[in-house]
Scaffold this motif. Structure first.
Motif, PDB file in Angstrom:
ATOM      1  N   GLY A 135      45.443  42.053  42.815  1.00 56.88           N
ATOM      2  CA  GLY A 135      46.801  41.161  42.286  1.00 56.88           C
ATOM      3  C   GLY A 135      46.693  39.873  42.593  1.00 56.88           C
ATOM      4  N   PHE A 136      45.804  39.422  43.495  1.00 57.36           N
ATOM      5  CA  PHE A 136      45.735  38.040  43.898  1.00 57.36           C
ATOM      6  C   PHE A 136      45.084  37.299  42.963  1.00 57.36           C
ATOM      7  N   MET A 137      44.105  37.709  42.215  1.00 61.82           N
ATOM      8  CA  MET A 137      43.062  37.095  41.450  1.00 61.82           C
ATOM      9  C   MET A 137      43.629  36.338  40.301  1.00 61.82           C
ATOM     10  N   PRO A 138      44.696  37.009  39.622  1.00 63.60           N
ATOM     11  CA  PRO A 138      45.175  36.418  38.486  1.00 63.60           C
ATOM     12  C   PRO A 138      46.193  35.125  38.795  1.00 63.60           C
ATOM     13  N   LYS A 139      46.999  35.484  40.174  1.00 62.18           N
ATOM     14  CA  LYS A 139      47.816  34.401  40.639  1.00 62.18           C
ATOM     15  C   LYS A 139      47.286  33.252  40.992  1.00 62.18           C
ATOM     16  N   TRP A 140      46.058  33.202  41.638  1.00 58.03           N
ATOM     17  CA  TRP A 140      45.147  32.306  42.229  1.00 58.03           C
ATOM     18  C   TRP A 140      44.615  31.506  40.993  1.00 58.03           C
ATOM     19  N   LEU A 190      38.906  44.974  43.426  1.00 54.64           N
ATOM     20  CA  LEU A 190      38.460  43.941  42.287  1.00 54.64           C
ATOM     21  C   LEU A 190      38.271  42.499  42.493  1.00 54.64           C
ATOM     22  N   LEU A 191      38.980  42.298  43.716  1.00 53.58           N
ATOM     23  CA  LEU A 191      38.891  41.002  43.937  1.00 53.58           C
ATOM     24  C   LEU A 191      37.545  40.164  44.138  1.00 53.58           C
ATOM     25  N   PRO A 192      36.603  40.801  44.867  1.00 54.13           N
ATOM     26  CA  PRO A 192      35.286  40.158  45.023  1.00 54.13           C
ATOM     27  C   PRO A 192      34.358  39.751  43.558  1.00 54.13           C
ATOM     28  N   LEU A 193      35.152  40.512  42.560  1.00 55.50           N
ATOM     29  CA  LEU A 193      34.564  40.361  41.273  1.00 55.50           C
ATOM     30  C   LEU A 193      35.054  38.797  40.722  1.00 55.50           C
ATOM     31  N   THR A 194      35.997  38.177  41.156  1.00 61.66           N
ATOM     32  CA  THR A 194      36.551  37.000  40.562  1.00 61.66           C
ATOM     33  C   THR A 194      35.326  36.044  40.267  1.00 61.66           C
ATOM     34  N   PRO A 195      34.412  35.753  40.920  1.00 60.47           N
ATOM     35  CA  PRO A 195      33.383  34.662  40.390  1.00 60.47           C
ATOM     36  C   PRO A 195      32.815  35.034  39.019  1.00 60.47           C
TER      37      PRO A 195
END
Length: 348
Positions: free
Chosen positions: A258-263, A335-340
């Motif tokens: 959930g941090f990914m979209p907010k970031w 799923l956060l590590p897939l952000t890049p």
């Protein structure tokens, strides 16, 4: 409900959304939205309970009002410009009316008042459909409208994030908390819509995954308020340990999905020179985080040997499939590590 009737209703739901997705003409888009509404109404009223019937009536009236406004605005646009195309909304009056009608359809603040009340009257399965699938068709139309009304979209987005945070603070009913959570998440999506539609779609996708796993957890535990959540450790201890992570992912805490979209949204807003808007949105996320932490506390820090606020439930075997829950929970947490990789896909 008869399985044949259920299949027809679900097919109607799917068909309505697909028609709206595929349409380039306002009448077709309106028809798809109406099919969607009419298909979910029997699902909402299938338990002949006064609360369910009341929720269905409220939902029908709000959706009918939104659909009528949408139809009126598209006819006005055709009258003013001679265009029925969805992409050809150039006049500010029909453009604003259509944006507000679609905001009422998905429950954006300040047109959100129906959503918590309706969700509270439904069972968790229908509530899940209302919180996820029913958002897709209106959202597809908002995405196609997005170049116009930049100020209106930012106002709707900020109001939704703030009201979604404030509204959930004093709630004890889980379905109302999830309704306010939905309002806040939709606010984040609308904020970034005009600057980066791809980030909006990513936010919508992560919201769908997180909401899906949260509803399934509550459904497995048969929990509808905070007190019943506090006794869920007796039923599924492993799930009780994972649920706070799902809730904190909804709140947008790193290192969860959930941090990914907010970031990405805060980064994009800052790039666009909207630092005050980004600051307000980030502060409103703290309000939402409070009620997710409250649920996490109720689930994991009130377990034995503390005195329980509710009676301990029977440990009856659940008939619910656990595979969808396991998949969505893993995606909600990891799923956060897939952000890049996702960022590279979005920019390509």
């Amino acid at each position: 409900m008869n399985p044949y009737i259920l299949a027809i209703l679900l097919f109607g739901l799917g068909l309505g959304t697909t028609i709206t997705f595929a349409s380039s003409h306002w009448l077709l888009a309106w028809m798809g939205l109406e099919m969607n509404t009419l298909a979910i109404i029997p699902l909402m009223a299938q338990h002949h309970h006064p609360r369910a019937v009341e929720a269905t009536t409220k939902y029908f009236l709000t959706q009918a009002a939104a659909a009528a406004t949408l139809l009126f605005a598209s006819v006005t646009n055709a009258w003013l410009t001679g265009q029925w195309e969805i992409q050809q909304i150039t006049h500010p009056l029909p453009s604003t009316m259509i944006t507000l009608a679609l905001a009422l359809k998905i429950g954006l603040a300040p047109l959100h008042a129906w959503l918590p009340e309706v969700l509270q009257g439904l069972d968790l399965t229908t509530g899940l459909i209302l919180s996820t699938w029913q958002k897709l068709a209106p959202f597809a139309l908002i995405l196609q409208l997005q170049p116009s009304n930049s100020t209106l979209l930012i106002i709707l987005g900020l109001t939704s994030t703030l009201i979604g945070g404030w509204g959930g603070l004093n709630q004890t009913q889980l379905r109302k908390i999830l309704a306010y959570s939905s309002i806040a998440h939709l606010g984040w999506m609308i904020l970034i819509l005009q600057f980066s539609p791809s980030i909006t779609l990513l936010t919508l996708l992560t919201y769908l995954i997180m909401t899906f796993s949260t509803f399934l957890v509550f459904k497995l535990n048969k929990s509808t308020n905070i007190n019943t959540l506090a006794t869920s450790w007796a039923k599924a201890p492993a799930l009780t340990a994972l649920t706070p992570l799902i809730l904190l992912s909804l709140g947008g805490l790193p290192p969860l999905t959930g941090f990914m979209p907010k970031w990405l949204i805060l980064q994009e807003l800052t790039k666009q020179g909207l630092a005050p808007t980004a600051t307000l949105a980030a502060l409103s996320a703290l309000l939402s985080l409070y009620f997710y932490l409250r649920l996490s506390y109720a689930m994991t820090l009130t377990i034995s040997p503390n005195n329980l606020t509710g009676s301990t439930p029977w440990r009856l075997p659940s008939t619910q499939l656990t595979y969808p829950l396991a998949t969505s929970t893993a995606m909600t947490i990891c799923l956060l590590p897939l952000t890049p990789a996702i960022s590279a896909l979005l920019t390509s």
